[in-house]
Design a protein around this motif. Structure first.
Motif, PDB file in Angstrom:
ATOM      1  N   GLY A  58      36.342  35.375  38.618  1.00  0.00           N
ATOM      2  CA  GLY A  58      36.079  36.806  38.542  1.00  0.00           C
ATOM      3  C   GLY A  58      36.330  37.620  39.810  1.00  0.00           C
ATOM      4  O   GLY A  58      36.806  38.748  39.729  1.00  0.00           O
ATOM      5  N   VAL A  59      36.015  37.061  40.960  1.00  0.00           N
ATOM      6  CA  VAL A  59      36.244  37.830  42.188  1.00  0.00           C
ATOM      7  C   VAL A  59      37.741  38.092  42.347  1.00  0.00           C
ATOM      8  O   VAL A  59      38.169  39.219  42.641  1.00  0.00           O
ATOM      9  CB  VAL A  59      35.666  37.083  43.417  1.00  0.00           C
ATOM     10  N   ALA A  60      38.546  37.061  42.111  1.00  0.00           N
ATOM     11  CA  ALA A  60      40.003  37.245  42.182  1.00  0.00           C
ATOM     12  C   ALA A  60      40.461  38.213  41.097  1.00  0.00           C
ATOM     13  O   ALA A  60      41.283  39.105  41.351  1.00  0.00           O
ATOM     14  CB  ALA A  60      40.708  35.899  42.026  1.00  0.00           C
ATOM     15  N   SER A  61      39.916  38.068  39.888  1.00  0.00           N
ATOM     16  CA  SER A  61      40.306  38.954  38.787  1.00  0.00           C
ATOM     17  C   SER A  61      40.059  40.409  39.171  1.00  0.00           C
ATOM     18  O   SER A  61      40.861  41.298  38.866  1.00  0.00           O
ATOM     19  CB  SER A  61      39.495  38.642  37.522  1.00  0.00           C
ATOM     20  N   THR A  62      38.938  40.643  39.835  1.00  0.00           N
ATOM     21  CA  THR A  62      38.581  42.015  40.219  1.00  0.00           C
ATOM     22  C   THR A  62      39.635  42.586  41.163  1.00  0.00           C
ATOM     23  O   THR A  62      40.124  43.700  40.958  1.00  0.00           O
ATOM     24  CB  THR A  62      37.191  42.025  40.898  1.00  0.00           C
ATOM     25  N   PHE A  63      39.988  41.814  42.187  1.00  0.00           N
ATOM     26  CA  PHE A  63      41.038  42.280  43.103  1.00  0.00           C
ATOM     27  C   PHE A  63      42.366  42.471  42.373  1.00  0.00           C
ATOM     28  O   PHE A  63      43.096  43.424  42.650  1.00  0.00           O
ATOM     29  CB  PHE A  63      41.211  41.302  44.269  1.00  0.00           C
TER      30      PHE A  63
ATOM     31  N   ILE B  95      51.914  36.191  54.516  1.00  0.00           N
ATOM     32  CA  ILE B  95      52.339  37.585  54.471  1.00  0.00           C
ATOM     33  C   ILE B  95      51.210  38.513  54.056  1.00  0.00           C
ATOM     34  O   ILE B  95      51.423  39.706  53.842  1.00  0.00           O
ATOM     35  CB  ILE B  95      53.524  37.761  53.478  1.00  0.00           C
ATOM     36  N   ALA B  96      49.996  37.976  53.953  1.00  0.00           N
ATOM     37  CA  ALA B  96      48.884  38.825  53.511  1.00  0.00           C
ATOM     38  C   ALA B  96      48.572  39.888  54.560  1.00  0.00           C
ATOM     39  O   ALA B  96      48.773  39.690  55.757  1.00  0.00           O
ATOM     40  CB  ALA B  96      47.652  37.962  53.254  1.00  0.00           C
ATOM     41  N   GLY B  97      48.076  41.003  54.113  1.00  0.00           N
ATOM     42  CA  GLY B  97      47.733  42.108  54.998  1.00  0.00           C
ATOM     43  C   GLY B  97      46.472  41.821  55.799  1.00  0.00           C
ATOM     44  O   GLY B  97      45.737  40.878  55.505  1.00  0.00           O
ATOM     45  N   PRO B  98      46.187  42.676  56.810  1.00  0.00           N
ATOM     46  CA  PRO B  98      45.058  42.432  57.696  1.00  0.00           C
ATOM     47  C   PRO B  98      43.760  43.057  57.179  1.00  0.00           C
ATOM     48  O   PRO B  98      43.195  43.955  57.809  1.00  0.00           O
ATOM     49  CB  PRO B  98      45.524  43.099  58.997  1.00  0.00           C
ATOM     50  N   TYR B  99      43.328  42.645  55.987  1.00  0.00           N
ATOM     51  CA  TYR B  99      42.067  43.203  55.476  1.00  0.00           C
ATOM     52  C   TYR B  99      41.397  42.199  54.551  1.00  0.00           C
ATOM     53  O   TYR B  99      42.049  41.301  54.016  1.00  0.00           O
ATOM     54  CB  TYR B  99      42.300  44.534  54.746  1.00  0.00           C
ATOM     55  N   LYS B 100      40.091  42.335  54.350  1.00  0.00           N
ATOM     56  CA  LYS B 100      39.337  41.433  53.490  1.00  0.00           C
ATOM     57  C   LYS B 100      39.748  41.682  52.038  1.00  0.00           C
ATOM     58  O   LYS B 100      39.737  42.816  51.583  1.00  0.00           O
ATOM     59  CB  LYS B 100      37.836  41.695  53.676  1.00  0.00           C
ATOM     60  N   GLY B 101      40.105  40.617  51.347  1.00  0.00           N
ATOM     61  CA  GLY B 101      40.594  40.767  49.971  1.00  0.00           C
ATOM     62  C   GLY B 101      42.101  40.763  49.898  1.00  0.00           C
ATOM     63  O   GLY B 101      42.680  40.805  48.812  1.00  0.00           O
ATOM     64  N   SER B 102      42.750  40.690  51.064  1.00  0.00           N
ATOM     65  CA  SER B 102      44.220  40.739  51.064  1.00  0.00           C
ATOM     66  C   SER B 102      44.845  39.459  50.535  1.00  0.00           C
ATOM     67  O   SER B 102      46.040  39.399  50.314  1.00  0.00           O
ATOM     68  CB  SER B 102      44.734  41.007  52.483  1.00  0.00           C
TER      69      SER B 102
ATOM     70  N   GLY C 161      49.930  33.666  46.885  1.00  0.00           N
ATOM     71  CA  GLY C 161      50.271  33.347  48.267  1.00  0.00           C
ATOM     72  C   GLY C 161      49.194  32.558  48.983  1.00  0.00           C
ATOM     73  O   GLY C 161      49.440  32.001  50.052  1.00  0.00           O
ATOM     74  N   THR C 162      47.992  32.525  48.429  1.00  0.00           N
ATOM     75  CA  THR C 162      46.908  31.781  49.074  1.00  0.00           C
ATOM     76  C   THR C 162      46.277  30.828  48.069  1.00  0.00           C
ATOM     77  O   THR C 162      46.257  31.104  46.869  1.00  0.00           O
ATOM     78  CB  THR C 162      45.808  32.730  49.609  1.00  0.00           C
ATOM     79  N   ALA C 163      45.758  29.719  48.572  1.00  0.00           N
ATOM     80  CA  ALA C 163      45.096  28.740  47.702  1.00  0.00           C
ATOM     81  C   ALA C 163      43.715  29.256  47.342  1.00  0.00           C
ATOM     82  O   ALA C 163      43.205  30.200  47.941  1.00  0.00           O
ATOM     83  CB  ALA C 163      45.003  27.396  48.402  1.00  0.00           C
ATOM     84  N   ILE C 164      43.096  28.598  46.380  1.00  0.00           N
ATOM     85  CA  ILE C 164      41.776  29.036  45.932  1.00  0.00           C
ATOM     86  C   ILE C 164      40.720  28.754  46.991  1.00  0.00           C
ATOM     87  O   ILE C 164      39.786  29.506  47.178  1.00  0.00           O
ATOM     88  CB  ILE C 164      41.454  28.386  44.571  1.00  0.00           C
ATOM     89  N   TYR C 165      40.863  27.655  47.695  1.00  0.00           N
ATOM     90  CA  TYR C 165      39.946  27.393  48.808  1.00  0.00           C
ATOM     91  C   TYR C 165      40.767  27.357  50.090  1.00  0.00           C
ATOM     92  O   TYR C 165      41.935  26.975  50.091  1.00  0.00           O
ATOM     93  CB  TYR C 165      39.169  26.083  48.606  1.00  0.00           C
ATOM     94  N   TRP C 166      40.164  27.769  51.173  1.00  0.00           N
ATOM     95  CA  TRP C 166      40.889  27.920  52.421  1.00  0.00           C
ATOM     96  C   TRP C 166      41.340  26.562  52.970  1.00  0.00           C
ATOM     97  O   TRP C 166      40.550  25.644  53.106  1.00  0.00           O
ATOM     98  CB  TRP C 166      40.031  28.650  53.456  1.00  0.00           C
TER      99      TRP C 166
END
Lengths: 338, 164, 789
Positions: C319-324, C591-598, C445-450
């Motif tokens: 859900g958190v990803a879905s929201t973004f 390539i993600a941007g410099p913000y939380k949720g990017s 571009g990013t995995a589900i866990y860091w």
């Protein structure tokens, strides 16, 4: 995997033997022919039974007399929908049989079975677990109607496609009971009750359906369902109309899926009788026919819309019966194209 | 409510003709053909999606006609010719429908494929050159969630052309 | 690739490598497995949408002959969840249930009917709590208690507020501003195959065969819940009967069969019933949307403000990803210079929502496409023209930092415009055409866990002429195994059928994160190219040494390497190098941007789609019949055009189902119709002809230029249907599904002089947090990187 409950399986050789077994065993036994309605309901535990009585012996032939056509109750819906005599002389019946559910179910489901198909409700045609969660209804295990909680009766919906057509054609069923045989007009086979929806004795076996051809009788069946296949009717109209030139001599209009029994639109029939078949008369007839239909919120789509569609299916069926060659299919929008 | 499990199981000895092979089995009478094929005969090519006659996945042929094995008891079809997906190929040689489905990508996840192949086989045996709409009508009891049906229609047409 | 630059097998419409197994019924799906002594498991589920569990009495169930084990939440207390931030699920709940269908207890018995009867014999005492069944109810103080013990206020799960660029001045610059509200109903995946899993436990090791899209994430979750190291657990993906995102979470039944196998020492199998599949769900979120856009007189977008409210169901899931995601991809189709997004996900007492084909993006796509149509009408501009004027350009960065590489929007649009005759369509009542576009990720571009590990790895082994490729990727029917085989074959000059595959097995294959977010072709494909080229290099080197010539002169193709057959070459190479194994891996660019949720939204490449729907709509009945759909999809490069067409056609089908009939609806706390009869999936007779055009833009980073095809083509279908209904009848249906009753009601309103639409009246007041302002990326951000490719 959803599985059937345990049961004993009896295979009588004759209808009389089957009826006697049913009479002896009482409500914990049921007949099974094609099984397409019964088995899903058993898997959902909508019936408590100990015994199934197989109707394998039912005739599977279609006998054409000069006037009458006798269809064995064991004839499959697929066979009935393709039978040459039926498609020519009783086009509406063949059409209705061909619109039941889906091709593989029509290969198993029978003419007799579709006349006896259980009434439906989307609070009732659910698994045991779902019904337990919702609270059981009066049709099975409970004591109230979930679609109309203040009502003393059950409002499950008659969902046969062929029964309305059989009534419109003045068909007669042959019944075999433990003590003998009798004939009953299909119009007398049903009761306006979601639970006790059949007027025959539970031990009586439907062995055949007799259709009688009146010359100049044209028939048609129009059905609404969400998809082109699989679905039960959510509104339907069966029409049999006898014409003298373009004047209506006799007319039967019977609705499916708008009440607990096939609903005959008698006021509309009376209105159309003696009139010429023209667009205005058909439209007005359809309006009158729709009035007694009272769909409730227990089938697909809203009951408001289904009520609205009753008028349309009656009009479609009348148009088809009066203007098209017998056997041709008028398709509603949303139905398969030719 | 669910007391039936405590009831005695009635068992019957049945000789089933599946894919031309006759097999005698001792079966609980309430077990469906679907369950017997998969669990007692290891013919797991017949799949299931609802067990209520609503999806067509478990289609088999009985005397050449498509029926749903989830709604059939073996005792009802004793002595009749049952065809499952395992009986479609002739030895190692694919049936033309199987060949066409493979070539045209008509099977994606492949789960509805056995049922659809059998429905199509039944169609082509009664109507060798069906129109696209006739194919649609004949297969309308079989749901597929992957293909959008296009490639299946193409494959049935291709096979029909090759067979006639 | 052959020396003349032509491909050997790439781009050819070859049969899938598993086609014969599937058309003969020989593919073994999870429920087809029956190990000796298998016990059968059934799960007892909650009959209440929201209740505290006071007690569970399993004694009667245990007494039933044939019952081997009964477990409850106390046996599996550790929580799990697909996202690290929302570990909120238990395999079995023993404290509280949150939706009808929440698992409570499980039985292993000698057969399924005994297991089912035993479940029925388990007594559970509940304290029933007030159920929250809508977004509106979730936004106010609960009568009893919140559904989850995190999030808030009330039943809010997640709030997001981001602004990119100067939105206020964008609106100031606008000549015209419009606001609209839309609703996208939830729907479910409805794979034909019900979820199924079988576990065995022997000598301290668990093996699980499951119908899953993500063996790796199941592996991780099992390790956590069973408290076993990952090296004691093996997860194998069985032949897969359809996922569409519905088998992308670790599921309760997977944990349960493992636990029961550990307790009984016997294999344990659990196959969900169709009704249980509706409860497992993780399907399309119902989303309410509000959008406000400013445009110039010429229809150029100056600013956009987009708000979403997602009905998440009872648990976090994705859900958190879905929201973004409901706010991320608006910018990758249209050039939006200033963009503000506010998102909110709420908990309700329904089966949890998650990722379904298009994950979080079909809903905003629906709103955005119809919103722009309405703006075009306001301005008197042709909607196709207005959209085209705003199309993003290839090789740009969006205002929210998403990097666009190849982009075939213009070509896709022209293809469907020309084929459908949209621009010269006959205008007559009851007949309409609608147009829409879309875009989707080629892998997240990013995995589900860091972590810093590659997202996909491929190993190749060549031995006595045989080639085996190993990869964790899971073929869910989309053909990822065929893509892998095709790529390896291409690099080694062979046919796909020459390549044996070992996939989706955590013991024997290197990692691939799974079949979700349209990532496998791009990521596993690139890894396969790397491994394949290394192997090719070794073979060439050995052959060149034997031929005493320069390696550059060695031709590879048609089963030959230089003067030698592949088999001979492999023997030469093995003699020279020893065991022939190579490996390749793929890690997406940072390539993600410099913000939380990017982390949500960036992808190494985006696919693009354009679609035209032609339909008849009847004013009296509201019935719609879709006659034809034209769709053009920019897949970058079609590794196998047959598979691409299949993915596009299947996406169109699913999009059409959502547009017209599919609906995960609830009544009195219960799923209204958890069956394949009443949940309407289109049949053969409901599906129009589809004309598919493959557009190849050859992406600079994709394998041979490939992007994705499995999800993007679903997105434009629902808005194109609604736009065509407007074209036919002059009414807007601002929500899906477009049922006949909604059309009839919209026409009634139109006749009464009310707004000619059916849809949500308003967007609720949501306590969004203060907006985080993000500077747009610098203009030349990717120039250096692009030059280096």
């Amino acid at each position: 995997m959803l599985r059937l409950p345990r049961f004993k399986y009896l295979r009588p050789k004759t209808a009389r033997e089957a009826a006697r077994m049913a009479a002896d065993l009482g409500p914990r036994a049921m007949f099974v022919a094609g099984g397409t309605d019964l088995f899903p309901k058993l898997k959902r535990r909508q019936f408590d039974i100990e015994t199934l009585i197989a109707l394998d012996f039912l005739p599977r032939d279609i006998r054409n007399g000069s006037i009458d056509c006798v269809v064995g109750a064991g004839v499959t819906l697929a066979a009935a929908s393709r039978d040459e005599h039926l498609t020519q002389s009783f086009a509406g019946y063949a059409e209705a049989a061909g619109l039941v559910s889906s091709p593989p179910l029509r290969n198993a489901g029978t003419v007799g079975g579709n006349l006896c198909v259980d009434t439906r409700c989307n609070y009732y045609d659910m698994t045991y677990e779902w019904r337990k969660a919702a609270g059981f209804c009066m049709k099975k295990d409970g004591d109230i109607c979930l679609v109309a909680p203040s009502s003393p009766r059950c409002w499950a919906v008659s969902s046969s496609d062929t029964a309305p057509m059989a009534i419109a054609l003045d068909c007669v069923v042959s019944l075999t009971g433990p003590d003998g045989e009798r004939e009953l007009p299909v119009s007398a086979l049903y009761r306006d009750d979601g639970i006790e929806y059949m007027a025959k004795q539970p031990s009586e076996v439907v062995t055949s359906l007799k259709l009688s051809a009146h010359r100049d009788t044209r028939t048609a069946y129009a059905k609404v369902r969400r998809r082109g296949s699989i679905d039960f009717p959510i509104a339907g109209a069966a029409v049999a109309i006898q014409l003298d030139g373009d004047r209506v001599v006799r007319c039967r209009i019977v609705l499916s899926a708008v009440a607990s029994h096939p609903l005959e639109a008698t006021a509309a029939e009376a209105f159309l009788k003696g009139k010429r078949v023209e667009a205005d008369a058909i439209r007005e007839t359809a309006d009158i026919a729709a009035k007694p239909a009272k769909p409730l919120d227990n089938a697909d789509l809203s009951h408001f819309w289904r009520k609205r569609m009753v008028r349309i299916v009656v009009e479609q069926a009348l148009l088809e019966a009066t203007t098209k060659t017998p056997g041709s299919k008028v398709k509603l929008l949303g139905q398969p194209q030719e | 409510m669910k007391q039936e499990v405590l009831r005695e199981v009635e068992r019957v000895v049945l000789a089933l003709d599946v894919n031309g092979e006759r097999t005698e089995l001792l079966l609980p009478v309430h077990k469906t053909l679907l369950e017997v094929l998969r669990e007692d005969m290891q013919l797991t090519g017949t799949k299931h999606g609802c067990e209520l006659g609503e999806c067509g996945t478990c289609t088999v042929l009985i005397d050449g006609r498509a029926e749903l094995s989830c709604l059939v008891l073996p005792i009802q079809v004793e002595g009749r010719a049952i065809t499952t997906i395992e009986g479609m190929a002739r030895g190692a040689e694919l049936h033309p429908l199987q060949q066409a489905f493979a070539e045209l990508g008509a099977a994606q996840c492949g789960y509805c494929t056995p049922g659809i192949l059998l429905s199509a086989k039944s169609l082509l045996e009664t109507n060798a050159r069906p129109s696209r709409d006739e194919i649609r009508e004949a297969l309308a009891g079989n749901l597929c969630r992957c293909t959008g049906y296009s490639k299946i229609l193409d494959a049935v047409e291709l096979a029909a052309g090759r067979m006639s | 690739m052959t020396p003349n630059g032509k491909f050997g097998v790439i781009g050819k419409p070859l049969p899938k490598v598993d086609a014969v197994a599937k058309v003969t019924g020989r593919a073994i799906y999870a429920d087809d497995m029956l190990l000796p002594r298998t016990l059968h498991c059934r799960i007892l589920r909650s009959p209440h949408p929201h209740a505290r569990i006071l007690s569970i009495d399993t004694s009667a169930a245990r007494r039933i002959p044939g019952v081997q084990a009964v477990i409850t939440g106390a046996d599996l207390p550790i929580k799990f969840g697909i996202l690290p931030v929302t570990q909120d699920e238990r395999a079995l709940e023993h404290e509280k249930v949150r939706y009808v269908g929440d698992p409570i207890a499980a039985v292993a018995a000698i057969d399924e009917e005994i297991a089912a009867a035993a479940c029925d014999a388990i007594g559970v005492e509940y304290e029933v709590l007030d159920a929250v069944m809508s977004i509106d109810e979730a936004l106010v103080a609960p009568k009893d208690e919140p559904i989850q013990d995190y999030g808030g206020p009330h039943n809010i799960h997640k709030l997001v507020a981001l602004e990119f660029g100067d939105v206020e001045s964008g609106f100031t610059r606008a000549d015209h501003i419009r606001e609209d509200v839309f609703f996208f109903q939830g729907s479910t995946h409805l794979p034909m195959e019900q979820h199924s899993a079988t576990a065995t436990y022997m000598d301290g090791r668990i093996t699980l065969w499951s119908s899953t899209q993500v063996v790796h994430y199941v592996h991780r979750a099992l390790s956590k819940v069973l408290e076993l190291p990952m090296n004691r657990i093996r997860v194998i993906g069985a032949a897969h009967g359809g996922g569409f995102g519905g088998k992308t979470d670790p599921f309760a039944h997977e944990m349960i069969v493992c636990k029961l196998a550990m307790m009984t020492g016997r294999p344990v199998k659990c196959t969900l019933t169709r009704e249980e599949v509706f409860y497992a769900h993780r399907g399309r979120h119902p989303v309410l949307m509000w959008v406000r856009t400013g445009v110039t007189r010429d229809g150029l977008i100056t600013a956009m403000h987009f708000r979403t409210a997602l009905d998440g169901g009872a648990y976090g899931s994705y859900g958190v990803a879905s929201t973004f995601y409901t706010g991320a991809l608006q910018t990758v189709t249209y050039d939006i210079p200033a963009y503000r997004f506010e998102g909110c996900r709420v908990f309700t007492n329904k089966p949890p929502c998650g990722p379904k084909r298009g994950h979080g993006t079909p809903q905003p796509r629906f709103a955005l496409e119809l919103h722009l149509e309405k703006i075009a009408l306001d301005l008197g501009i042709d909607p196709v023209d207005l959209k085209q004027r705003n199309f993003v350009k290839a090789h740009t960065r969006t205002v929210n930092w998403l990097r666009v590489t190849s982009c075939g929007l213009d070509e896709c649009t022209e293809r469907v415009m020309t084929a459908s005759g949209y621009r010269n369509r006959e205008k007559r009542p009851g007949h309409g055409m609608g147009f829409a576009i879309s875009s989707y990720l080629s892998g997240a571009g990013t995995a589900i866990y860091w972590n810093d590990m590659p997202h996909s790895e491929v190993q190749i082994k060549v031995d006595r002429g045989g080639v085996t490729a190993f990869c964790g990727a899971m073929d869910i029917g989309q053909g990822s195994d065929s893509v892998l085989a095709t790529i390896v074959a291409e690099e080694l000059g062979l046919q796909p059928a020459d390549v044996r595959l070992v996939t989706a097995d955590t013991d024997t294959t290197p990692i691939d994160l799974g079949s979700y977010s349209s990532r496998v072709t791009f990521m596993a494909g690139n890894a396969a190219i790397e491994a394949g080229r290394k192997m090719r290099g070794m073979l060439i080197e050995a052959v060149a040494a034997k031929m005493k010539c320069d390696a550059a002169a060695i031709e590879v193709g048609s089963g030959r390497i230089g003067d030698f057959s592949f088999e001979e070459a492999s023997v030469l190479a093995e003699g020279r190098f020893g065991t022939l194994t190579t490996a390749g891996s793929y890690t997406p660019p940072k390539i993600a941007g410099p913000y939380k949720g990017s982390g949500v939204g960036p992808s190494p490449a985006y696919s693009y789609t354009a679609c035209v729907v032609g339909l008849d709509a009847d004013a009296r009945t509201g019935l719609v019949r879709v006659n034809k759909i034209w769709i053009a999809h920019d897949v970058g490069r079609a590794i196998n055009p047959l598979l691409v067409e299949g993915q596009v056609e299947g996406s169109v089908y699913m999009g059409l189902g959502e547009a017209l009939m599919e609906e995960q609806a609830f009544r009195k706390g219960l799923h209204k119709w958890p069956s394949m009869l009443e949940y309407k999936s289109p049949t053969f007779l409901d599906m129009p002809e589809v004309e598919t055009f493959i557009v190849e833009t050859v992406d600079p980073e994709g394998p041979y230029g490939a992007k994705e095809a499995g999800q993007g083509p679903l997105l434009p279908v629902p808005p194109a249907v609604c736009s065509a209904v407007y074209d036919a009848l002059g009414v807007w249906i601002d929500e899906v599904p477009v049922t006949p009753e909604k059309i009839v009601e919209a026409l009634r309103r139109k006749q009464k002089g009310e707004p000619a639409r059916f849809g949500p009246a308003r967007f609720p007041t949501i306590p969004y947090p203060p907006t985080i302002k993000v500077e747009p990326p610098p203009k030349d951000l990717d120039r250096a990187a692009a030059a280096s490719i």
